[in-house]
Design a protein around this motif. Structure first.
Motif, PDB file in Angstrom:
ATOM      1  N   GLY A  23       0.828  -1.203   0.000  1.00 14.35           N
ATOM      2  CA  GLY A  23       0.000   0.000   0.000  1.00 14.35           C
ATOM      3  C   GLY A  23       0.862   1.252   0.000  1.00 14.35           C
ATOM      4  N   ARG A  24       0.669   2.098  -0.973  1.00 10.95           N
ATOM      5  CA  ARG A  24       1.475   3.317  -1.087  1.00 10.95           C
ATOM      6  C   ARG A  24       1.302   4.236   0.130  1.00 10.95           C
ATOM      7  NH1 ARG A  24       3.910   5.524  -5.537  1.00 10.95           N
ATOM      8  NH2 ARG A  24       2.752   4.186  -6.943  1.00 10.95           N
ATOM      9  N   ARG A  25       0.147   4.189   0.777  1.00 11.04           N
ATOM     10  CA  ARG A  25      -0.121   5.055   1.930  1.00 11.04           C
ATOM     11  C   ARG A  25       0.258   4.418   3.261  1.00 11.04           C
ATOM     12  NH1 ARG A  25      -6.022   7.545   0.345  1.00 11.04           N
ATOM     13  NH2 ARG A  25      -5.349   8.541  -1.576  1.00 11.04           N
ATOM     14  N   ASP A  26       1.001   3.333   3.226  1.00 11.59           N
ATOM     15  CA  ASP A  26       1.442   2.652   4.445  1.00 11.59           C
ATOM     16  C   ASP A  26       2.523   3.491   5.112  1.00 11.59           C
ATOM     17  OD1 ASP A  26       2.447   0.990   6.410  1.00 11.59           O
ATOM     18  OD2 ASP A  26       2.420  -0.795   5.154  1.00 11.59           O
ATOM     19  N   LEU A  27       2.195   4.095   6.258  1.00  6.80           N
ATOM     20  CA  LEU A  27       3.153   4.964   6.950  1.00  6.80           C
ATOM     21  C   LEU A  27       4.074   4.175   7.868  1.00  6.80           C
ATOM     22  CD1 LEU A  27       0.782   7.932   7.843  1.00  6.80           C
ATOM     23  CD2 LEU A  27       2.284   7.666   5.849  1.00  6.80           C
ATOM     24  N   SER A  28       3.636   2.989   8.317  1.00  5.97           N
ATOM     25  CA  SER A  28       4.466   2.229   9.245  1.00  5.97           C
ATOM     26  C   SER A  28       5.543   1.415   8.528  1.00  5.97           C
ATOM     27  CB  SER A  28       3.605   1.312  10.104  1.00  5.97           C
ATOM     28  OG  SER A  28       2.944   0.365   9.292  1.00  5.97           O
ATOM     29  N   CYS A  29       5.343   1.148   7.261  1.00  8.04           N
ATOM     30  CA  CYS A  29       6.324   0.408   6.456  1.00  8.04           C
ATOM     31  C   CYS A  29       6.377   1.076   5.087  1.00  8.04           C
ATOM     32  CB  CYS A  29       5.908  -1.049   6.341  1.00  8.04           C
ATOM     33  SG  CYS A  29       7.109  -2.078   5.496  1.00  8.04           S
ATOM     34  N   PRO A  30       7.279   2.018   4.910  1.00  9.50           N
ATOM     35  CA  PRO A  30       7.308   2.813   3.681  1.00  9.50           C
ATOM     36  C   PRO A  30       7.518   1.975   2.417  1.00  9.50           C
ATOM     37  CG  PRO A  30       8.767   3.742   5.346  1.00  9.50           C
ATOM     38  CD  PRO A  30       8.315   2.410   5.846  1.00  9.50           C
ATOM     39  N   ALA A  31       7.022   2.495   1.318  1.00 10.93           N
ATOM     40  CA  ALA A  31       7.102   1.794   0.036  1.00 10.93           C
ATOM     41  C   ALA A  31       8.535   1.558  -0.416  1.00 10.93           C
ATOM     42  CB  ALA A  31       6.335   2.571  -1.027  1.00 10.93           C
ATOM     43  N   ASP A  32       9.483   2.377   0.038  1.00  8.54           N
ATOM     44  CA  ASP A  32      10.866   2.159  -0.396  1.00  8.54           C
ATOM     45  C   ASP A  32      11.422   0.833   0.110  1.00  8.54           C
ATOM     46  OD1 ASP A  32      11.022   3.124   2.216  1.00  8.54           O
ATOM     47  OD2 ASP A  32      12.764   4.386   1.830  1.00  8.54           O
ATOM     48  N   THR A  33      10.880   0.323   1.217  1.00  2.00           N
ATOM     49  CA  THR A  33      11.297  -0.992   1.707  1.00  2.00           C
ATOM     50  C   THR A  33      10.820  -2.088   0.755  1.00  2.00           C
ATOM     51  OG1 THR A  33      11.166  -0.180   3.976  1.00  2.00           O
ATOM     52  CG2 THR A  33      11.211  -2.563   3.671  1.00  2.00           C
ATOM     53  N   ALA A  34       9.567  -2.002   0.324  1.00  5.02           N
ATOM     54  CA  ALA A  34       9.042  -2.970  -0.640  1.00  5.02           C
ATOM     55  C   ALA A  34       9.798  -2.862  -1.962  1.00  5.02           C
ATOM     56  CB  ALA A  34       7.548  -2.743  -0.855  1.00  5.02           C
ATOM     57  N   TYR A  35      10.130  -1.655  -2.360  1.00  2.00           N
ATOM     58  CA  TYR A  35      10.890  -1.447  -3.593  1.00  2.00           C
ATOM     59  C   TYR A  35      12.269  -2.109  -3.481  1.00  2.00           C
ATOM     60  CZ  TYR A  35      13.428   0.805  -7.351  1.00  2.00           C
ATOM     61  OH  TYR A  35      14.203   1.035  -8.454  1.00  2.00           O
ATOM     62  N   ALA A  36      12.937  -1.916  -2.342  1.00  2.00           N
ATOM     63  CA  ALA A  36      14.267  -2.506  -2.152  1.00  2.00           C
ATOM     64  C   ALA A  36      14.191  -4.030  -2.184  1.00  2.00           C
ATOM     65  CB  ALA A  36      14.876  -2.029  -0.833  1.00  2.00           C
ATOM     66  N   LEU A  37      13.159  -4.592  -1.566  1.00  2.00           N
ATOM     67  CA  LEU A  37      12.991  -6.047  -1.592  1.00  2.00           C
ATOM     68  C   LEU A  37      12.780  -6.533  -3.019  1.00  2.00           C
ATOM     69  CD1 LEU A  37      12.625  -8.799  -0.257  1.00  2.00           C
ATOM     70  CD2 LEU A  37      10.220  -8.205   0.077  1.00  2.00           C
ATOM     71  N   ALA A  38      11.921  -5.860  -3.757  1.00  2.00           N
ATOM     72  CA  ALA A  38      11.650  -6.265  -5.143  1.00  2.00           C
ATOM     73  C   ALA A  38      12.896  -6.145  -6.016  1.00  2.00           C
ATOM     74  CB  ALA A  38      10.503  -5.436  -5.720  1.00  2.00           C
ATOM     75  N   GLN A  39      13.726  -5.145  -5.764  1.00  2.00           N
ATOM     76  CA  GLN A  39      14.959  -4.989  -6.530  1.00  2.00           C
ATOM     77  C   GLN A  39      15.969  -6.085  -6.189  1.00  2.00           C
ATOM     78  OE1 GLN A  39      15.595  -2.584  -9.043  1.00  2.00           O
ATOM     79  NE2 GLN A  39      13.394  -2.604  -8.779  1.00  2.00           N
ATOM     80  N   ALA A  40      15.985  -6.513  -4.925  1.00  2.00           N
ATOM     81  CA  ALA A  40      16.944  -7.532  -4.495  1.00  2.00           C
ATOM     82  C   ALA A  40      16.513  -8.943  -4.882  1.00  2.00           C
ATOM     83  CB  ALA A  40      17.129  -7.450  -2.977  1.00  2.00           C
TER      84      ALA A  40
END
Length: 72
Positions: free
Chosen positions: A22-39
């Protein structure tokens, strides 16, 4: 840049994956999901615009779509 080892055992990341976030997730920012997807070599990242940490109907739709894509 993060590597798979930053997220746990590399053996866990041997298959395709869908990282739906969820882009509006404040407790777990989207950049964390992006980093996981890139790795993760075979990961797809889907950012759901109208969803936060608790999900939304659109988030449920994204999960269902991922299950359909990965089902035989």
């Amino acid at each position: 840049m993060l590597s798979l080892e930053d997220f746990g055992s590399p053996a866990v990341f041997s298959d395709r994956a869908s990282a739906d976030h969820g882009r509006r997730d404040l407790s777990c920012p989207a950049d964390t999901a992006y980093a996981l997807a890139q790795a993760w070599p075979d990961a797809e990242l889907t950012l759901v615009d109208d969803s936060g940490h608790k999900g939304s109907p659109a988030f449920t739709d994204a999960i269902h779509a991922a299950v359909r894509r990965f089902s035989p």
